[in-house]
Design a protein around this motif. Structure first.
Motif, PDB file in Angstrom:
ATOM      1  N   GLN A   1     -21.860  -7.864  12.208  1.00 29.48           N
ATOM      2  CA  GLN A   1     -20.828  -6.833  12.110  1.00 29.48           C
ATOM      3  C   GLN A   1     -20.872  -6.124  10.759  1.00 29.48           C
ATOM      4  O   GLN A   1     -20.756  -4.894  10.696  1.00 29.48           O
ATOM      5  N   ARG A   2     -21.040  -6.906   9.694  1.00 37.97           N
ATOM      6  CA  ARG A   2     -21.095  -6.286   8.362  1.00 37.97           C
ATOM      7  C   ARG A   2     -22.336  -5.418   8.209  1.00 37.97           C
ATOM      8  O   ARG A   2     -22.276  -4.331   7.617  1.00 37.97           O
ATOM      9  N   LEU A   3     -23.468  -5.861   8.739  1.00 43.60           N
ATOM     10  CA  LEU A   3     -24.689  -5.051   8.659  1.00 43.60           C
ATOM     11  C   LEU A   3     -24.548  -3.772   9.471  1.00 43.60           C
ATOM     12  O   LEU A   3     -25.065  -2.730   9.078  1.00 43.60           O
TER      13      LEU A   3
ATOM     14  N   LEU B   1     -27.350 -16.311   4.386  1.00 50.21           N
ATOM     15  CA  LEU B   1     -28.797 -16.135   4.254  1.00 50.21           C
ATOM     16  C   LEU B   1     -29.327 -15.062   5.202  1.00 50.21           C
ATOM     17  O   LEU B   1     -30.206 -14.271   4.835  1.00 50.21           O
ATOM     18  N   THR B   2     -28.802 -15.035   6.407  1.00 51.65           N
ATOM     19  CA  THR B   2     -29.212 -14.030   7.387  1.00 51.65           C
ATOM     20  C   THR B   2     -28.885 -12.626   6.892  1.00 51.65           C
ATOM     21  O   THR B   2     -29.723 -11.716   6.943  1.00 51.65           O
ATOM     22  N   GLU B   3     -27.682 -12.464   6.396  1.00 51.46           N
ATOM     23  CA  GLU B   3     -27.270 -11.154   5.900  1.00 51.46           C
ATOM     24  C   GLU B   3     -28.080 -10.745   4.673  1.00 51.46           C
ATOM     25  O   GLU B   3     -28.491  -9.585   4.541  1.00 51.46           O
ATOM     26  N   ALA B   4     -28.339 -11.690   3.795  1.00 51.46           N
ATOM     27  CA  ALA B   4     -29.126 -11.393   2.601  1.00 51.46           C
ATOM     28  C   ALA B   4     -30.539 -10.953   2.965  1.00 51.46           C
ATOM     29  O   ALA B   4     -31.082 -10.015   2.372  1.00 51.46           O
ATOM     30  N   LEU B   5     -31.127 -11.621   3.945  1.00 52.18           N
ATOM     31  CA  LEU B   5     -32.475 -11.242   4.381  1.00 52.18           C
ATOM     32  C   LEU B   5     -32.489  -9.796   4.874  1.00 52.18           C
ATOM     33  O   LEU B   5     -33.377  -9.018   4.505  1.00 52.18           O
TER      34      LEU B   5
ATOM     35  N   LEU C   1     -27.308  -1.102  11.235  1.00 50.80           N
ATOM     36  CA  LEU C   1     -28.450  -1.880  11.697  1.00 50.80           C
ATOM     37  C   LEU C   1     -27.955  -2.960  12.643  1.00 50.80           C
ATOM     38  O   LEU C   1     -27.054  -3.728  12.303  1.00 50.80           O
ATOM     39  N   GLU C   2     -28.530  -3.001  13.836  1.00 48.12           N
ATOM     40  CA  GLU C   2     -28.172  -4.037  14.800  1.00 48.12           C
ATOM     41  C   GLU C   2     -29.029  -5.261  14.502  1.00 48.12           C
ATOM     42  O   GLU C   2     -30.249  -5.255  14.695  1.00 48.12           O
ATOM     43  N   LEU C   3     -28.377  -6.320  14.049  1.00 51.92           N
ATOM     44  CA  LEU C   3     -29.094  -7.520  13.620  1.00 51.92           C
ATOM     45  C   LEU C   3     -29.881  -8.158  14.762  1.00 51.92           C
ATOM     46  O   LEU C   3     -31.001  -8.625  14.546  1.00 51.92           O
TER      47      LEU C   3
ATOM     48  N   ASN D   1     -28.902   4.289   3.467  1.00 48.52           N
ATOM     49  CA  ASN D   1     -29.058   3.064   4.261  1.00 48.52           C
ATOM     50  C   ASN D   1     -28.494   3.186   5.667  1.00 48.52           C
ATOM     51  O   ASN D   1     -29.037   2.613   6.606  1.00 48.52           O
ATOM     52  N   ARG D   2     -27.404   3.925   5.828  1.00 53.12           N
ATOM     53  CA  ARG D   2     -26.800   4.056   7.161  1.00 53.12           C
ATOM     54  C   ARG D   2     -27.705   4.848   8.098  1.00 53.12           C
ATOM     55  O   ARG D   2     -27.906   4.469   9.245  1.00 53.12           O
ATOM     56  N   ALA D   3     -28.251   5.950   7.609  1.00 54.17           N
ATOM     57  CA  ALA D   3     -29.147   6.754   8.445  1.00 54.17           C
ATOM     58  C   ALA D   3     -30.419   5.980   8.762  1.00 54.17           C
ATOM     59  O   ALA D   3     -30.911   6.003   9.898  1.00 54.17           O
ATOM     60  N   LEU D   4     -30.929   5.273   7.775  1.00 53.05           N
ATOM     61  CA  LEU D   4     -32.128   4.473   7.979  1.00 53.05           C
ATOM     62  C   LEU D   4     -31.864   3.348   8.976  1.00 53.05           C
ATOM     63  O   LEU D   4     -32.639   3.125   9.907  1.00 53.05           O
ATOM     64  N   GLY D   5     -30.751   2.639   8.799  1.00 48.46           N
ATOM     65  CA  GLY D   5     -30.416   1.548   9.704  1.00 48.46           C
ATOM     66  C   GLY D   5     -30.222   2.017  11.131  1.00 48.46           C
ATOM     67  O   GLY D   5     -30.677   1.372  12.084  1.00 48.46           O
ATOM     68  N   GLU D   6     -29.579   3.157  11.285  1.00 51.02           N
ATOM     69  CA  GLU D   6     -29.373   3.710  12.630  1.00 51.02           C
ATOM     70  C   GLU D   6     -30.710   4.081  13.271  1.00 51.02           C
ATOM     71  O   GLU D   6     -30.941   3.795  14.457  1.00 51.02           O
TER      72      GLU D   6
END
Length: 137
Positions: free
Chosen positions: A10-12, A94-98, A18-20, A119-124
């Motif tokens: 959710q935070r990512l 650790l997952t979020e940090a990665l 970015l969908e984890l 980062n938002r445009a890239l993650g999307e």
């Protein structure tokens, strides 16, 4: 514990769009051996805590016939829950940090031009690409 494990996704999504779940296999392959070892150790601690809870429940069932098993079962369940919460928190961090550290590495590995993108445009864009909704540029 489920909320703790779901929180990084959710935070990512909020921070990077970015969908984890879509990115995880790719991020795992980009991770260094030391990072993978840390993640695996955290996951093993989570599994051990769940196993301890399961044994505790088994002892609680046994307590229907032999009351001292209730003490052992209660301690095992309480300890397993406490350990599980700590392990879930560590694994989630650790997952979020990665994902935070390797967002641009993931883009570069997939051939996505990320210069000038926030980062938002890239993650999307990466999420759409990894879901196979768009083709790589």
């Amino acid at each position: 514990m489920g909320d703790r494990l779901a929180a990084p996704g959710q935070r990512l999504w909020r921070a990077h769009r970015l969908e984890l779940a879509a990115a995880w296999p790719h991020l795992w392959l980009l991770a260094a051996d030391g990072t993978r070892a840390e993640l695996q150790a955290a996951r093993l601690r989570l599994t051990a805590a769940a196993r301890l809870c399961a044994w505790g429940v088994g002892y609680l069932v046994l307590a229907l016939w032999w009351w001292p098993a209730a003490l052992v079962g209660g301690v095992a369940v309480a300890s397993g829950v406490r350990r599980g919460r700590a392990a879930a928190e560590a694994f989630a961090e650790l997952t979020e940090a990665l994902a935070d550290l390797h967002l641009r590495d993931l883009a570069a590995s997939l051939g996505v031009e990320w210069e000038g993108l926030d980062n938002r445009a890239l993650g999307e864009h990466l999420t759409r690409l990894l879901r196979k909704e768009t083709e790589a540029p």
